[in-house]
Design a protein around this motif. Structure first.
Motif, PDB file in Angstrom:
ATOM      1  N   ALA A   9       0.527   4.015  -4.731  1.00 18.39           N
ATOM      2  CA  ALA A   9       1.954   4.318  -4.675  1.00 18.39           C
ATOM      3  C   ALA A   9       2.299   5.023  -3.363  1.00 18.39           C
ATOM      4  N   LYS A  10       1.484   5.970  -2.951  1.00 16.36           N
ATOM      5  CA  LYS A  10       1.724   6.679  -1.679  1.00 16.36           C
ATOM      6  C   LYS A  10       1.601   5.733  -0.493  1.00 16.36           C
ATOM      7  N   ALA A  11       0.627   4.845  -0.535  1.00 18.92           N
ATOM      8  CA  ALA A  11       0.377   3.937   0.589  1.00 18.92           C
ATOM      9  C   ALA A  11       1.505   2.935   0.786  1.00 18.92           C
ATOM     10  N   THR A  12       2.230   2.624  -0.297  1.00 19.93           N
ATOM     11  CA  THR A  12       3.297   1.626  -0.198  1.00 19.93           C
ATOM     12  C   THR A  12       4.691   2.218  -0.294  1.00 19.93           C
ATOM     13  N   PHE A  49       2.704  -5.542  -1.548  1.00 17.91           N
ATOM     14  CA  PHE A  49       3.534  -4.440  -1.068  1.00 17.91           C
ATOM     15  C   PHE A  49       3.034  -3.991   0.307  1.00 17.91           C
ATOM     16  N   PRO A  50       3.842  -4.133   1.354  1.00 19.70           N
ATOM     17  CA  PRO A  50       3.401  -3.718   2.685  1.00 19.70           C
ATOM     18  C   PRO A  50       3.226  -2.204   2.749  1.00 19.70           C
ATOM     19  N   PRO A  51       2.351  -1.741   3.624  1.00 16.87           N
ATOM     20  CA  PRO A  51       2.162  -0.295   3.738  1.00 16.87           C
ATOM     21  C   PRO A  51       3.416   0.361   4.315  1.00 16.87           C
ATOM     22  N   THR A  52       3.616   1.619   3.961  1.00 18.27           N
ATOM     23  CA  THR A  52       4.751   2.350   4.527  1.00 18.27           C
ATOM     24  C   THR A  52       4.483   2.595   6.001  1.00 18.27           C
ATOM     25  N   VAL A  53       5.547   2.870   6.756  1.00 15.47           N
ATOM     26  CA  VAL A  53       5.397   3.086   8.198  1.00 15.47           C
ATOM     27  C   VAL A  53       4.484   4.256   8.459  1.00 15.47           C
ATOM     28  N   ALA A  54       4.634   5.341   7.714  1.00 20.30           N
ATOM     29  CA  ALA A  54       3.785   6.520   7.921  1.00 20.30           C
ATOM     30  C   ALA A  54       2.323   6.183   7.643  1.00 20.30           C
ATOM     31  N   GLN A  55       2.086   5.437   6.570  1.00 22.26           N
ATOM     32  CA  GLN A  55       0.721   5.036   6.220  1.00 22.26           C
ATOM     33  C   GLN A  55       0.134   4.146   7.299  1.00 22.26           C
TER      34      GLN A  55
END
Length: 139
Positions: A9-12, A49-55
């Motif tokens: 969840a954090k990674a996406t 689900f693509p990774p978040t920008v921060a991740q």
């Protein structure tokens, strides 16, 4: 390293229930560990689900710190070669599509020319006009 549900969840940047629903519906495959918690492969998660920008930035910073600059140049060259191969493959596909469309256009032109000839012949109607005897017997 596999993700737990909360790590995924954090990674996406998605909610844990969103990830869990995706697993239950079969969009993402995951296994359950000994403790009963999900173990999600990062590539499987990021396929949906693509990774978040921060991740993504964090993972890039980590990779750059781990490898020497020379290694990152080699990786970049390999990535560019892959992109070039994909672009060439796409260009070949477009070229084949262009050739197919040209063939279709030529075929349609031939059909149109043939139709025009038939229409002109029908409009001209060069059949002989019925004579006097024909008119007398066919009243």
């Amino acid at each position: 390293m596999k993700y737990s549900l909360s790590e995924a969840a954090k990674a996406t940047g998605k909610n844990k229930t969103t990830i869990q629903r995706a697993i239950k519906s079969g969009k993402i495959s995951a296994s359950k560990g000994n403790g009963g918690s999900y173990e999600i492969d990062p590539s499987e998660l990021h396929r949906v689900f693509p990774p978040t920008v921060a991740q993504h930035m964090q993972s890039n910073d980590t990779q750059q710190a781990k490898f020497a600059p020379e290694s990152s140049h080699i990786d970049r060259v390999v990535d560019l070669e892959k992109e070039l191969a994909v672009a060439r493959e796409r260009a070949n596909g477009l070229e084949a599509q262009k050739d197919q469309m040209a063939d279709t256009i030529n075929d349609l032109r031939k059909r149109l020319d043939s139709s025009e000839t038939r229409v002109t012949a029908l409009l001209a109607d060069n059949r002989p006009k019925p004579g006097l005897l024909y008119r007398l017997f066919n009243r």
